[in-house]
Motif scaffolding. Sequence first.
Motif, PDB file in Angstrom:
ATOM      1  N   TYR A 131       0.841  -1.200   0.000  1.00  0.00           N
ATOM      2  CA  TYR A 131       0.000   0.000   0.000  1.00  0.00           C
ATOM      3  C   TYR A 131       0.871   1.242   0.000  1.00  0.00           C
ATOM      4  O   TYR A 131       1.923   1.267   0.641  1.00  0.00           O
ATOM      5  N   GLN A 183      -6.601  -2.334   8.593  1.00  0.00           N
ATOM      6  CA  GLN A 183      -5.314  -2.698   9.193  1.00  0.00           C
ATOM      7  C   GLN A 183      -4.222  -1.645   9.031  1.00  0.00           C
ATOM      8  O   GLN A 183      -3.558  -1.287  10.009  1.00  0.00           O
ATOM      9  N   VAL A 184      -4.018  -1.159   7.812  1.00  0.00           N
ATOM     10  CA  VAL A 184      -2.914  -0.215   7.602  1.00  0.00           C
ATOM     11  C   VAL A 184      -3.188   1.072   8.387  1.00  0.00           C
ATOM     12  O   VAL A 184      -2.304   1.623   9.061  1.00  0.00           O
ATOM     13  N   LEU A 198      -5.066   6.167   0.950  1.00  0.00           N
ATOM     14  CA  LEU A 198      -4.491   4.820   0.909  1.00  0.00           C
ATOM     15  C   LEU A 198      -4.766   4.214  -0.466  1.00  0.00           C
ATOM     16  O   LEU A 198      -5.911   4.200  -0.928  1.00  0.00           O
TER      17      LEU A 198
HETATM   18  N1  URA Z   1      -5.793  -1.327   5.316  1.00  0.00           N
HETATM   19  C1  URA Z   1      -6.714  -0.367   5.542  1.00  0.00           C
HETATM   20  O1  URA Z   1      -6.667   0.307   6.543  1.00  0.00           O
HETATM   21  N2  URA Z   1      -7.661  -0.190   4.630  1.00  0.00           N
HETATM   22  C2  URA Z   1      -7.755  -0.893   3.486  1.00  0.00           C
HETATM   23  O2  URA Z   1      -8.650  -0.652   2.670  1.00  0.00           O
HETATM   24  C3  URA Z   1      -6.781  -1.877   3.263  1.00  0.00           C
HETATM   25  C4  URA Z   1      -5.810  -2.074   4.195  1.00  0.00           C
END
Ligand code: URA
Length: 235
Positions: A131, A183-184, A198
């Motif tokens: 990402y 998650q990210v 993102l």
């Molecule tokens: N992590 C995130 O926070 N959002 C997403 O859409 C994918 C990975």
Amino acid sequence: MRLDKMLAHLNYGSRSEVKKLIRKGFVMVNGEIILDDDYNTKEDDEVTIFGDVVSYEEKLYFMLNKPKNVVSATFDYYDKTVIDFFQGYEKRNLFPVGRLDIDTTGLLLITNDGELAHMLLSPKRHVYKTYKATLDKKFDPKDIIALENGVTLDDGYVTLPARIESFEENIVYISIREGKYHQVKRMFQAFDYEVVELNRESFGPLKLDSNLKLGEYRPLTKEELDLLMKSYENN
Ligand code: URA
């Protein structure tokens, strides 16, 4: 699809073996014996071989560049879904492999191959996804080690080790192997950053095709599909 190709795909024999079966009268379409091996079947035809109904769904694989304000689902009462882009494929049972948040853009694999999706998403085999995260402030390299070791999220879950591929100012390229909710965003939140944009740049061996504008898609090439299949076989 051609009858001989369909039966060969379904492992009733090689192309020449199934041609023989067709010519010998073992294959019926909608109750009629078909002796012509290049007969083209239509979507709703009922095909039988040795009296058994054959169920065949051609597998489709696409790379979509997901825009914002679209949900990663097959149906939604309120929002446009990623499947709504696929006009003309309504009966092909397409679905997204995993999810991107409504405000996340980038590479999303769309298929009707449940087995492949299951393999790619299985926690044991999860492939790396990269990402591009745009943060609300400059990234401090002192956070790299902690991010790469695994981060404790707000609910106590400890993430698997991530990889920081590169960074500059407030942009970080990060690869993760899991797909926990947000998650990210939550990983960066743990270090007091807010992710303001993102974009998913890659999914396993697949790289987002820079020719695809947001909302555009294309079929995977044979090479991409082979790489994808290998990526989970090797995991
Ligand atoms: N992590 C995130 O926070 N959002 C997403 O859409 C994918 C990975």
